[in-house]
Design a protein around this motif. Structure first.
Motif, mmCIF file in Angstrom:
data_model
loop_
_atom_site.group_PDB
_atom_site.id
_atom_site.type_symbol
_atom_site.label_atom_id
_atom_site.label_comp_id
_atom_site.label_asym_id
_atom_site.label_seq_id
_atom_site.Cartn_x
_atom_site.Cartn_y
_atom_site.Cartn_z
ATOM 1 N N ASP A 105 1.813 11.931 4.142
ATOM 2 C CA ASP A 105 0.881 10.959 3.568
ATOM 3 C C ASP A 105 1.653 9.672 3.277
ATOM 4 O O ASP A 105 2.629 9.692 2.524
ATOM 5 N N VAL A 106 1.227 8.564 3.870
ATOM 6 C CA VAL A 106 1.947 7.305 3.724
ATOM 7 C C VAL A 106 0.999 6.242 3.199
ATOM 8 O O VAL A 106 -0.176 6.199 3.569
ATOM 9 N N GLU A 107 1.518 5.380 2.307
ATOM 10 C CA GLU A 107 0.672 4.394 1.660
ATOM 11 C C GLU A 107 1.481 3.155 1.307
ATOM 12 O O GLU A 107 2.599 3.257 0.800
ATOM 13 N N ILE A 108 0.917 1.982 1.613
ATOM 14 C CA ILE A 108 1.449 0.712 1.127
ATOM 15 C C ILE A 108 0.712 0.368 -0.166
ATOM 16 O O ILE A 108 -0.521 0.396 -0.214
ATOM 17 N N ILE A 109 1.469 0.036 -1.197
ATOM 18 C CA ILE A 109 0.875 -0.232 -2.506
ATOM 19 C C ILE A 109 1.364 -1.581 -3.012
ATOM 20 O O ILE A 109 2.569 -1.847 -3.046
ATOM 21 N N ASP A 110 0.420 -2.451 -3.384
ATOM 22 C CA ASP A 110 0.798 -3.656 -4.108
ATOM 23 C C ASP A 110 -0.056 -3.755 -5.369
ATOM 24 O O ASP A 110 -0.732 -2.792 -5.747
ATOM 25 N N ARG A 111 -0.025 -4.875 -6.041
ATOM 26 C CA ARG A 111 -0.703 -5.002 -7.326
ATOM 27 C C ARG A 111 -2.229 -4.915 -7.181
ATOM 28 O O ARG A 111 -2.928 -4.577 -8.139
ATOM 29 N N TRP A 112 -2.743 -5.204 -5.988
ATOM 30 C CA TRP A 112 -4.200 -5.293 -5.810
ATOM 31 C C TRP A 112 -4.751 -4.336 -4.759
ATOM 32 O O TRP A 112 -5.958 -4.165 -4.673
ATOM 33 N N ASN A 113 -3.885 -3.729 -3.944
ATOM 34 C CA ASN A 113 -4.369 -2.937 -2.803
ATOM 35 C C ASN A 113 -3.539 -1.665 -2.607
ATOM 36 O O ASN A 113 -2.348 -1.616 -2.950
ATOM 37 N N ARG A 114 -4.214 -0.685 -2.016
ATOM 38 C CA ARG A 114 -3.549 0.536 -1.549
ATOM 39 C C ARG A 114 -4.038 0.774 -0.126
ATOM 40 O O ARG A 114 -5.238 0.887 0.128
ATOM 41 N N ILE A 115 -3.097 0.831 0.821
ATOM 42 C CA ILE A 115 -3.414 0.885 2.241
ATOM 43 C C ILE A 115 -2.863 2.184 2.824
ATOM 44 O O ILE A 115 -1.675 2.494 2.670
#
Length: 216
Positions: free
Chosen positions: A129-139
């Motif tokens: 399971d892979v995810e890009i996370i920033d302050r406003w989004n999770r991809i």
């Protein structure tokens, strides 16, 4: 194994220290280029540091060398980005989860390339399971199957095909449900949906699908 990595994106797009520290204590961290120094600022000493470090001053490089157990340097002129080198390293460890921070920002070419690297992870290690996370989004990115998504403080959910076609897309528990729809690359049909139940499901038969959860 859970691996988290920090790239050198703008600090104001990185989630709070509490979010990073909420990861399991046995998470293995990888610093990517200047993202290694960002981890230091967050009080995290990564196990690995990877990159060409062309954005790091000499004294900062010495600090990295003194504190990081495994340092993997690359030439500035190379075929892969620092992010791809770090993902290659992470995949060698066969992680069950991979979290990526500092991968979004002003450079749209970098941001788009980093997003498409999720497809690389999905293809080479489908069980990760892979995810890009920033302050406003999770991809995140998915192959065919059925998946559950929980309602959270991040209200908006979009689905974007990353292959020429995604077939049999079904959404349940959403404000705008779908049943057995085919969507094509470039379609905006599934942008800005919302859950109306505590949990919903999405499923599809073929293709690769990106899910983006966004704040307003």
């Amino acid at each position: 194994m859970i691996i988290a990595m920090m790239a050198g994106g703008p600090v104001d797009s990185i989630p709070s220290k509490e979010v990073l520290n909420d990861l399991p204590t046995d998470t293995v961290w990888i610093g990517i280029d200047r993202g290694t120094l960002t981890l230091f600022d967050y009080g995290i000493i990564p196990e690995y540091a990877v990159g060409d470090f062309d954005s790091v001053q000499e004294e900062e490089m010495q600090l990295i060398d003194q504190n990081v157990r495994f340092l993997k340097t690359a030439q500035a002129e190379k075929d892969e980005t620092d992010m791809e080198l770090a993902i290659n390293l992470a995949l060698e460890q066969k992680p069950s989860k991979l979290f990526i921070f500092g991968a979004t920002g002003k450079r749209q070419d970098h941001q788009l390339a980093n997003t498409y690297l999720l497809v690389k992870v999905r293809k080479e290690q489908p069980d990760c399971d892979v995810e890009i996370i920033d302050r406003w989004n999770r991809i995140s990115v998915y192959g065919p199957g059925e998946f559950t998504v929980q309602r959270s403080e991040i209200p908006y959910i979009s689905y974007i095909p990353l292959t020429p076609e995604v077939t049999g897309l079904t959404l349940t528990g959403f404000k705008y449900p779908l049943k057995d729809r085919h969507i094509f690359l470039g379609s905006t049909l599934c942008i800005s949906n919302e859950l109306i139940k505590p949990a919903g499901t999405f499923s599809f038969i073929s293709g690769i699908l990106m899910m983006i959860r966004s704040m307003d």
